[in-house]
Design an enzyme around this catalytic site. Structure first.
Site, PDB file in Angstrom:
ATOM      1  N   GLY A 266     -22.603 -27.830  52.592  1.00  0.00           N
ATOM      2  CA  GLY A 266     -21.322 -28.495  52.380  1.00  0.00           C
ATOM      3  C   GLY A 266     -20.150 -27.552  52.530  1.00  0.00           C
ATOM      4  N   ALA A 267     -20.206 -26.425  51.838  1.00  0.00           N
ATOM      5  CA  ALA A 267     -19.099 -25.477  51.864  1.00  0.00           C
ATOM      6  C   ALA A 267     -19.529 -24.199  51.166  1.00  0.00           C
ATOM      7  CB  ALA A 267     -17.872 -26.061  51.162  1.00  0.00           C
ATOM      8  N   MET A 268     -18.690 -23.168  51.273  1.00  0.00           N
ATOM      9  CA  MET A 268     -19.072 -21.857  50.747  1.00  0.00           C
ATOM     10  C   MET A 268     -17.884 -21.169  50.102  1.00  0.00           C
ATOM     11  SD  MET A 268     -21.421 -19.719  50.279  1.00  0.00           S
ATOM     12  CE  MET A 268     -21.064 -18.259  49.330  1.00  0.00           C
ATOM     13  N   GLU A 269     -18.147 -20.624  48.909  1.00  0.00           N
ATOM     14  CA  GLU A 269     -17.098 -20.111  48.035  1.00  0.00           C
ATOM     15  C   GLU A 269     -16.699 -18.661  48.280  1.00  0.00           C
ATOM     16  OE1 GLU A 269     -20.318 -20.849  47.022  1.00  0.00           O
ATOM     17  OE2 GLU A 269     -21.010 -19.402  45.524  1.00  0.00           O
ATOM     18  N   ASN A 270     -16.811 -18.111  49.497  1.00  0.00           N
ATOM     19  CA  ASN A 270     -16.428 -16.727  49.771  1.00  0.00           C
ATOM     20  C   ASN A 270     -15.098 -16.388  49.107  1.00  0.00           C
ATOM     21  OD1 ASN A 270     -18.539 -16.867  51.890  1.00  0.00           O
ATOM     22  ND2 ASN A 270     -17.024 -18.176  52.885  1.00  0.00           N
TER      23      ASN A 270
ATOM     24  N   HIS B 207     -15.315 -27.844  43.547  1.00  0.00           N
ATOM     25  CA  HIS B 207     -16.536 -27.066  43.312  1.00  0.00           C
ATOM     26  C   HIS B 207     -16.374 -25.634  43.848  1.00  0.00           C
ATOM     27  CE1 HIS B 207     -20.994 -26.572  43.031  1.00  0.00           C
ATOM     28  NE2 HIS B 207     -20.783 -25.741  44.030  1.00  0.00           N
ATOM     29  N   GLU B 208     -15.963 -25.512  45.084  1.00  0.00           N
ATOM     30  CA  GLU B 208     -15.858 -24.175  45.675  1.00  0.00           C
ATOM     31  C   GLU B 208     -14.762 -23.378  44.981  1.00  0.00           C
ATOM     32  OE1 GLU B 208     -18.351 -23.550  47.419  1.00  0.00           O
ATOM     33  OE2 GLU B 208     -18.921 -25.619  47.794  1.00  0.00           O
TER      34      GLU B 208
ATOM     35  N   HIS C  56     -15.924 -21.956  41.709  1.00  0.00           N
ATOM     36  CA  HIS C  56     -16.814 -20.801  41.856  1.00  0.00           C
ATOM     37  C   HIS C  56     -16.049 -19.484  41.725  1.00  0.00           C
ATOM     38  CE1 HIS C  56     -20.867 -22.054  42.662  1.00  0.00           C
ATOM     39  NE2 HIS C  56     -20.604 -22.710  43.777  1.00  0.00           N
TER      40      HIS C  56
END
Ligand code: PHE
Ligand code: ZN
Length: 882
Positions: A285-289, A321-322, A325
């Site tokens: 879905g997505a990434m919290e970099n 959500h991201e 994080h």
């Protein structure tokens, strides 16, 4: 991984500590108990990228010092995956004190501190796995969680090695006008020639999985947010030109999330910049970099013409959500991947609470429980069951599961229920304060919760170590005015865990008075051991039990309950979840009765009809809730109630009930649809609710009176001004063998041609449809020029949708199973992570009648026998057969 190529030293001699076997061996099992701190610390990393789509050079400079907390070792193990070092320097000198061990580079270092510099060269356009640095539609982007950084450069690619990163990148000005990385932009400039460059610095130490880089021709929606301490943060959402008009909702969602996290969790953002980039090729879905979230376009782009109300909610939830994080995941990260639920379970709970506050809390809770039951419960009762903190894995990508995420959230939600919201907040504050800047464990979280709330969580820890959904047997005995509630729990055996200990189960309960209709006050009881009884001294002589209100525990409640009690609860309970639950119970017990040939089934049907009539007419609830109450339990949840399910029988029973209800209530449903069509437009709860019940009414009517259903669906399609109405109508039409079907499908395609996310819907609607020829449609769609396995969204839009279509997937001859096995085999060499996600539907074979079970198993065996399976697919298939 290419095992045939032998890694060589710059002088051409193979240097191998361990020669990889020619035939792929069983990938090793990694165990939680084997965790050891890394022998070295890497306080600082400097990365230099010379960017090119087919060739990127990476120069990494690592400051390496001994880790005083670890057992000393002269060997520095740097993980790699498919990399060859072009140059290895230690303290500026070329050295030969390194060897390759498998894919890793091992350096022997004397002394305390060194600078290690390694150059690697990679081909982003050949990266079909979408892990590491890859090309997507002409841009370059990275995905490093969980173990993708090792595909970029050699590094201790584990979450407990935290470093500050400086990144310099240079690339062609026209190809890559935008150059982004984590943290703050510190310098940029032009030249030489057609090149330009940028330098980014992230002051917060982070593990390699949070590294990100993006380079491409992107446009940006800019905004800003002032934090609670008055700092201004520059926000940017980067998308492909032409998509900028669909980013407003994501930006508003981001600002709401930032504000909410300050207000509810006291968490403030900690950089001057927060950027989001949308990419169309993305595994998840997505990434919290850190400071540079990378998103699947699906969770960024939304406007009313192309996204449904549900899509809008999903964008808001994933953006939140991201963002969340940044504290639960980045400021406090995970010690090792067994602790994944530490960040994911907690962050899912945080996004769920946020969405509850943004819209209808009751509806959000019901939606979350529906997902848990339809995805996580089946996982927990099948061969892939694992605890929220697993004990071992072969490939960590396989553990980004509904168990780690959604059950993980439920477990933390139970702590919140036990402590109450204020003390829970105190526990969270303590956790963040104690572990800020650290790589922590689930145990650290539990201990902070104990110290911050005063709870004793000694037994509660079992929720972290035991898999399987507990079952709670409930008996209520009335004795004059006193009621005694007796509870007994069992936790079923799961692979590797035959015997289970009882776990504390918090249950919100109320006893209502049947005669007067008076609703009882709610109390919280906790079943601590295997059994317990709870006395309610003045319950009244004739009570109706409302239990597990709000779904306070992720368990299965088993009880003998009179249908009239469920009718009472479904119509009158003051807990909206309990109303929904009673309706579900009523339908589940009826449908299971039909499947078993129970002669009293017609009475159950009549009771359901009465409740549905009440729900359709009830002015005490809004349409969003009404729409929720009208959704019948799904076939996977129904199948999960049986030791061995016959999917055809379940499908027939469920469709039969739908049709019967629709014929009984045809007038009411048509009136509901008309009323909803007359409701206004807009995006408040009222028009959204109207759109929801509109399509729910069509779903029923199509089952009861297909000609009428088709006519009304076509009319809804033609009049639609939103994707919600258009997609809802088309979904219903796609399942009908009616003349209206083809024209509307064609119209939809032509209208949205070129919009990948909407064309995904077009594929999915047909693959999921109730149409008797759904399999044939899927086969034809696989040959459509717009279809490709290389784009995960597109692959899933056809085949994941199909695997979730019970009547098609379980087609009696096994054709559906074969199609999914073929998909796994075709996808595995391209994108193992995505391929492995198609194994679980086949993995449920033991839970189906013997004929289906044998066919499903045979397909898994065919996959298992294929040469050169990825670690991902190997693990899922072998566990499923085991
Ligand atoms: N960590 C991501 C999340 O927010 C999920 C993810 C995992 C994305 C692995 C990409 C790869 O849940
Ligand atoms: Zn997450």
């Amino acid at each position: 991984m290419d095992l045939a190529r032998t890694p060589a030293t710059p002088d051409g001699n193979p240097k191998m500590a361990d020669v990889p076997p020619i035939a792929p061996a069983t990938p090793p099992l990694i165990r939680r108990e084997d965790y050891r701190p890394f022998a070295w610390a890497i306080p600082q990393v400097a990365l230099e990228f010379d960017l090119g789509l087919d060739s990127t050079t990476v120069r990494a400079r690592l400051d390496v010092t001994r880790n005083p907390a670890a057992e000393p070792s002269p060997v520095l193990r740097l993980n790699g995956d498919g990399l060859q070092p072009a140059e290895v320097l230690v303290d500026g000198e070329a050295v030969s004190s390194w060897v390759m061990e498998g894919a890793d580079l091992l350096l022997t270092l004397p002394g305390e501190a060194h600078q290690v510099a390694i150059t690697t060269c990679i081909d982003p356009s050949a990266n079909s796995q979408l892990m590491g640095l890859y090309a997507s539609g002409g841009m370059l982007c990275t995905q490093c969680e969980a173990e993708g950084f090792r595909r970029i450069t050699f590094f201790p690619d584990r979450p407990d090695v935290l470093s500050t990163y400086r990144v310099r990148m240079s690339g062609d000005r026209d190809l890559f006008p935008v150059l982004l990385s984590n943290g703050n932009l510190t310098a940029s400039g032009r030249g030489p020639d057609a090149l330009h460059w940028a330098e980014w610095h992230d002051p917060w130490p982070k593990p390699s999985y949070l590294f990100a880089l993006v380079a491409g021709d992107l446009v940006v929606n800019r905004d800003s947010f002032t934090t609670m301490s008055g700092r201004e943060v520059q926000l940017g959402i980067f998308v492909r030109a032409g998509d900028e008009g669909r980013t407003a909702h994501a930006m508003e969602s981001l600002k709401r999330a930032m504000k909410w996290d300050e207000e509810v969790f006291g968490r403030e953002y900690d950089l001057d910049t927060f950027n989001i980039v949308a990419v169309s090729d993305f595994n998840m879905g997505a990434m919290e970099n850190k400071g540079l979230n990378v998103f699947n376009t699906k969770y960024v782009l939304a406007d009313p013409d192309t996204a449904t109300d549900g899509d809008f909610d999903a964008v808001e939830g994933v953006i939140a959500h991201e963002y969340f994080h940044n504290w639960s995941g980045n400021r406090v990260t995970c010690r090792d991947w067994f602790q994944l639920s530490l960040k994911e379970g907690f962050t899912v709970l945080r996004d769920q609470l946020f969405s509850q506050d943004m819209g209808s809390a009751a509806v959000k809770r019901i939606e979350d429980v529906r997902v848990l039951r339809s995805v996580q419960f089946p996982e927990d009762s099948g061969p892939l069951a694992h605890s929220i903190r697993p004990d071992s894995f072969r490939e960590i990508s396989n553990f980004y599961t509904a168990t780690v995420y959604n059950k993980g959230a439920e477990v933390i939600r139970m702590m919140r229920t036990l402590a109450g919201p204020e003390k829970f907040r105190a526990g969270c504050d303590l956790y963040f304060e104690r572990h800020d800047g650290e790589a922590a464990t689930c145990e650290d979280f539990i201990r902070a919760m104990e110290d911050g709330t005063g709870l004793d969580l000694a037994l509660f820890r079992r929720w972290y170590s035991q898999a399987g959904t507990p079952q709670v047997e409930v008996r209520l005995e009335q004795d004059g005015g006193q009621a005694v509630l007796s509870l007994k729990q069992t936790v079923p055996p799961t692979p590797g865990q035959e015997l289970k200990q009882p776990m504390p189960i918090p249950l919100r309960v109320a006893l209502h008075d049947r005669a007067t209709g008076r609703l009882g006050a709610e109390s919280l009881i906790v079943l601590e051991g295997a059994q317990g009884s709870f006395v309610f001294p003045d319950a009244g002589p004739d009570t109706v039990l409302s239990i597990n209100r709000g779904f306070s525990a992720p368990v299965i409640i088993r009880r003998e309950v009179a249908p009239q009690d469920l009718v009472f609860l479904a119509a009158h309970d003051d807990d909206p979840f309990a109303r929904y639950e009673a309706m579900q119970d009523l339908v589940v017990s009826h449908l299971l009765g039909v499947v078993r040939g129970d002669p009293s089934a017609p009475e159950g049907r009549a009771a359901i009809g009465e409740v549905l009539r009440t729900v359709v007419a009830d002015t005490g609830i809004d349409d969003l809730m009404r729409g929720e109450l009208m959704i019948l339990p799904g076939e996977s949840y129904l199948a999960d109630q049986l030791a061995q399910a016959d999917p055809s029988a379940i499908h027939a029973a469920r469709e039969g009930l739908k049709g019967w209800l629709a014929r009984e209530l045809e007038g009411e449903l048509v009136a509901l649809h008309q009323r909803a069509c007359a409701a206004g437009e807009g995006f408040d709860a009222a028009p959204r609710g109207a759109r929801k019940v509109k399509t729910q009414a069509l779903v029923f009517l199509a089952a009861g009176n297909p000609a009428l259903g088709a006519e009304m669906a076509a009319a809804q399609y033609d009049a639609a001004t939103t994707m919600t109405d258009r997609q809802g109508a088309l979904m219903v039409l796609a399942g009908l063998n009616s003349p209206e079907r083809t024209g509307r499908l064609l119209d939809f395609y032509n209208r949205h041609k070129g919009n990948a996310l909407v064309i995904d819907k077009w594929f999915a609607l047909q693959a999921q449809s109730l149409h008797p020829n759904a399999i044939e449609h899927v086969k034809a769609l696989a040959r459509h020029p717009d279809f490709t396995l290389r784009n995960p969204n597109r692959a899933r839009s056809l085949y994941m949708a199909f695997a979730g279509n019970p009547s098609a997937f379980h087609a009696p001859g096994g054709e559906g199973y074969r199609m999914i096995a073929d998909t796994i085999l075709a996808l595995d060499p391209l994108n193992p992570q995505t391929a492995a996600r198609f194994a679980p539907p086949l993995g449920r074979w033991r839970r189906f009648e013997p004929g289906r079970a044998a066919l499903m198993r045979a397909e898994l065996e065919r996959v298992a026998a294929a040469p050169r399976l990825s670690r991902d697919t190997y693990e899922q298939v072998s566990r499923s057969l085991g």
